[in-house]
Every structure is written in structure tokens, then in C-alpha cells.
Motif scaffolding. Structure first.
Motif, PDB file in Angstrom:
ATOM      1  N   UNK A 154       1.012  -1.196  -0.090  1.00 23.70           N
ATOM      2  CA  UNK A 154       0.105   0.154  -0.113  1.00 23.70           C
ATOM      3  C   UNK A 154       0.931   1.217  -0.013  1.00 23.70           C
ATOM      4  N   UNK A 155       0.648   2.066  -0.967  1.00 23.75           N
ATOM      5  CA  UNK A 155       1.335   3.385  -0.969  1.00 23.75           C
ATOM      6  C   UNK A 155       0.418   4.466  -0.404  1.00 23.75           C
ATOM      7  N   UNK A 156       0.808   4.987   0.703  1.00 22.71           N
ATOM      8  CA  UNK A 156      -0.127   6.061   1.180  1.00 22.71           C
ATOM      9  C   UNK A 156       0.646   7.311   1.019  1.00 22.71           C
ATOM     10  N   UNK A 157       0.137   8.245   0.181  1.00 16.63           N
ATOM     11  CA  UNK A 157       0.624   9.516  -0.453  1.00 16.63           C
ATOM     12  C   UNK A 157       0.980  10.396   0.661  1.00 16.63           C
ATOM     13  N   UNK A 158       1.991  11.365   0.301  1.00 20.19           N
ATOM     14  CA  UNK A 158       2.127  12.214   1.394  1.00 20.19           C
ATOM     15  C   UNK A 158       0.905  13.422   1.561  1.00 20.19           C
ATOM     16  N   UNK A 159       0.773  13.477   2.942  1.00 17.88           N
ATOM     17  CA  UNK A 159      -0.318  14.336   3.355  1.00 17.88           C
ATOM     18  C   UNK A 159      -2.026  13.819   3.046  1.00 17.88           C
ATOM     19  N   UNK A 160      -2.020  12.584   2.816  1.00 14.85           N
ATOM     20  CA  UNK A 160      -3.156  11.868   2.673  1.00 14.85           C
ATOM     21  C   UNK A 160      -3.775  11.553   3.907  1.00 14.85           C
ATOM     22  N   UNK A 161      -4.827  11.847   4.569  1.00 18.81           N
ATOM     23  CA  UNK A 161      -5.321  11.220   5.789  1.00 18.81           C
ATOM     24  C   UNK A 161      -6.023   9.874   5.520  1.00 18.81           C
ATOM     25  N   UNK A 162      -5.412   8.852   6.533  1.00 16.06           N
ATOM     26  CA  UNK A 162      -5.923   7.548   6.162  1.00 16.06           C
ATOM     27  C   UNK A 162      -5.627   6.872   7.736  1.00 16.06           C
ATOM     28  N   UNK A 163      -6.337   5.637   7.586  1.00 18.51           N
ATOM     29  CA  UNK A 163      -6.195   4.817   8.831  1.00 18.51           C
ATOM     30  C   UNK A 163      -5.742   3.327   8.253  1.00 18.51           C
ATOM     31  N   UNK A 164      -5.375   2.532   9.027  1.00 16.48           N
ATOM     32  CA  UNK A 164      -5.231   0.937   8.502  1.00 16.48           C
ATOM     33  C   UNK A 164      -5.089   0.315   9.879  1.00 16.48           C
ATOM     34  N   UNK A 165      -5.744  -1.170   9.928  1.00 19.13           N
ATOM     35  CA  UNK A 165      -5.502  -1.891  11.127  1.00 19.13           C
ATOM     36  C   UNK A 165      -6.010  -3.239  10.509  1.00 19.13           C
ATOM     37  N   UNK A 166      -6.325  -4.205  11.362  1.00 18.72           N
ATOM     38  CA  UNK A 166      -6.725  -5.336  11.057  1.00 18.72           C
ATOM     39  C   UNK A 166      -8.546  -5.430  10.924  1.00 18.72           C
ATOM     40  N   UNK A 167      -8.839  -6.534  10.300  1.00 24.89           N
ATOM     41  CA  UNK A 167     -10.248  -6.534  10.242  1.00 24.89           C
ATOM     42  C   UNK A 167     -10.923  -6.837  11.426  1.00 24.89           C
ATOM     43  N   UNK A 168     -12.210  -6.968  11.748  1.00 25.18           N
ATOM     44  CA  UNK A 168     -13.060  -7.263  13.008  1.00 25.18           C
ATOM     45  C   UNK A 168     -12.522  -8.555  13.356  1.00 25.18           C
ATOM     46  N   UNK A 169     -12.205  -9.585  12.513  1.00 26.85           N
ATOM     47  CA  UNK A 169     -12.142 -10.955  12.945  1.00 26.85           C
ATOM     48  C   UNK A 169     -10.668 -11.633  12.830  1.00 26.85           C
ATOM     49  N   UNK A 170      -9.794 -10.834  11.965  1.00 25.79           N
ATOM     50  CA  UNK A 170      -8.400 -11.396  11.559  1.00 25.79           C
ATOM     51  C   UNK A 170      -7.292 -10.306  12.350  1.00 25.79           C
ATOM     52  N   UNK A 171      -6.066 -11.096  12.374  1.00 30.48           N
ATOM     53  CA  UNK A 171      -5.343 -10.120  12.743  1.00 30.48           C
ATOM     54  C   UNK A 171      -4.293  -9.727  11.611  1.00 30.48           C
ATOM     55  N   UNK A 172      -3.439  -8.957  11.695  1.00 25.95           N
ATOM     56  CA  UNK A 172      -2.669  -8.500  10.548  1.00 25.95           C
ATOM     57  C   UNK A 172      -1.386  -7.803  10.710  1.00 25.95           C
ATOM     58  N   UNK A 173      -0.519  -8.340  10.019  1.00 28.25           N
ATOM     59  CA  UNK A 173       0.918  -7.836  10.351  1.00 28.25           C
ATOM     60  C   UNK A 173       1.461  -6.901   9.159  1.00 28.25           C
ATOM     61  N   UNK A 174       1.951  -5.700   9.258  1.00 28.79           N
ATOM     62  CA  UNK A 174       2.619  -5.069   8.166  1.00 28.79           C
ATOM     63  C   UNK A 174       3.939  -4.486   8.436  1.00 28.79           C
ATOM     64  N   UNK A 175       4.634  -4.225   7.368  1.00 27.88           N
ATOM     65  CA  UNK A 175       5.954  -3.578   7.793  1.00 27.88           C
ATOM     66  C   UNK A 175       5.357  -1.966   7.214  1.00 27.88           C
ATOM     67  N   UNK A 176       5.815  -1.112   8.203  1.00 25.29           N
ATOM     68  CA  UNK A 176       5.326   0.373   7.981  1.00 25.29           C
ATOM     69  C   UNK A 176       6.648   1.035   7.641  1.00 25.29           C
ATOM     70  N   UNK A 177       6.659   1.526   6.574  1.00 24.77           N
ATOM     71  CA  UNK A 177       7.940   2.266   6.439  1.00 24.77           C
ATOM     72  C   UNK A 177       7.484   4.224   6.082  1.00 24.77           C
ATOM     73  N   UNK A 178       7.895   4.699   7.101  1.00 21.68           N
ATOM     74  CA  UNK A 178       7.886   6.123   6.789  1.00 21.68           C
ATOM     75  C   UNK A 178       8.798   6.734   5.766  1.00 21.68           C
TER      76      UNK A 178
END
Length: 156
Positions: A109-133
Motif C-alpha cells: 500500500x502506498x500512502x501518499x504524502x499528506x493524505x489522511x488515512x487509517x489502517x488496521x486488522x479486520x474485525x475477525x483477523x489479525x494483521x501484520x505489516x511493515x510500515x515504512x515512513x
């Protein structure tokens, strides 16, 4: 036939359970779970293992973030942008004013500069991501409002 199943049933259960445990130990997470995040920028249980701290050479920070089912970030943006590399599970990603997207292992996922967003797990699954600032010289993440339960569960 009932007698055979009655005798073999528990053995089959043990074999299936042992096989499931074997698979988990053969496929441990790439990075350690890290420390539980307690800074108020997330809803639910979230863990962070920092992998690279920002410096003047690379201008980025990298962390492995694990979300328990239902856990998520607040609305936020990154002045220099952010990349998310999903390594395990299923999650959700949403940019302000756009529909929620399902994200899963292998997604980038490419989160563009200055674009308001959120991310997380689904209500039923866990999720791991590498976050690169990225481009951290442009400024640190700006945290905003919590993502409501209604917003989080509105994924279709």
C-alpha cells in the motif's frame, strides 16, 4: 462404524491439532512481536517492533506492526508519505473520503504524502505489516481522530 469413529476420533483430533502446531512452529513470524503500543494512537491491541530508526542518511523509519482483530490506527497522515507491506493476515486500509479496502498478505500500500488515512486488522483477523515512513525530513506523522467502531465495521 460408530465404534470405530468413537475410538479413532480422539486420535484424529490429536493428529490434526499436532499438525497445526507443527505448521506454526515451522512458519514463525519474520520479526519479533515487539512491544505493546500504549501511546493512545491506536484502538485495540497493537505491537511494534522497530527495525530501522530515522537518521539523516536514509530519512526513513521502518517498523513491523501487528494488529489484533479489530485493532486499528487513528486517522493520520505522513508529510513524507508511508509504505505498508502486509506480511501476515488480513486488514483494512482507508483514505479519507474513499471506500475501505481489504488488504492481505503480499499487498503493498502506498500512502501518499499528506493524505489522511487509517489502517488496521479486520474485525475477525489479525494483521501484520511493515510500515515504512518515507521522506521523514518532511515531518513526523500527524495523528487525528479515532476511527469509530461504525467506520471500522462499515467495510463491504
Amino acid at each position: 462404524m460408530k465404534l470405530i469413529f468413537k475410538c479413532l476420533g480422539p486420535l484424529l483430533f490429536l493428529a490434526i491439532t499436532a499438525n497445526g502446531q507443527k505448521n506454526k512452529s515451522e512458519n514463525p513470524p519474520v520479526f519479533p512481536l515487539g512491544n505493546k503500543v500504549t501511546n493512545g494512537n491506536f484502538t485495540g491491541n497493537v505491537w511494534l517492533q522497530m527495525l530501522v530508526l530515522n537518521d539523516t542518511i536514509y530519512n526513513s523509519n521502518i517498523g513491523s506492526v501487528t494488529f489484533a482483530p479489530g485493532a486499528r490506527s487513528k486517522w493520520h497522515f505522513h508529510p513524507g508519505g508511508q509504505l505498508l507491506l502486509v506480511t501476515e493476515g488480513k486488514g483494512l486500509y482507508q483514505e479519507k473520503g474513499k471506500p475501505i479496502k481489504l488488504i492481505k498478505k503480499g499487498d503493498v500500500i502506498k500512502c501518499p504524502p499528506n493524505v489522511v488515512h487509517w489502517h488496521g486488522a479486520t474485525p475477525t483477523d489479525d494483521m501484520t505489516h511493515i510500515a515504512i515512513g518515507t521522506n521523514s525530513q518532511k515531518g513526523n506523522v500527524v495523528w487525528m481522530d479515532y476511527v469509530s467502531d461504525f467506520e471500522h465495521k462499515s467495510f463491504k
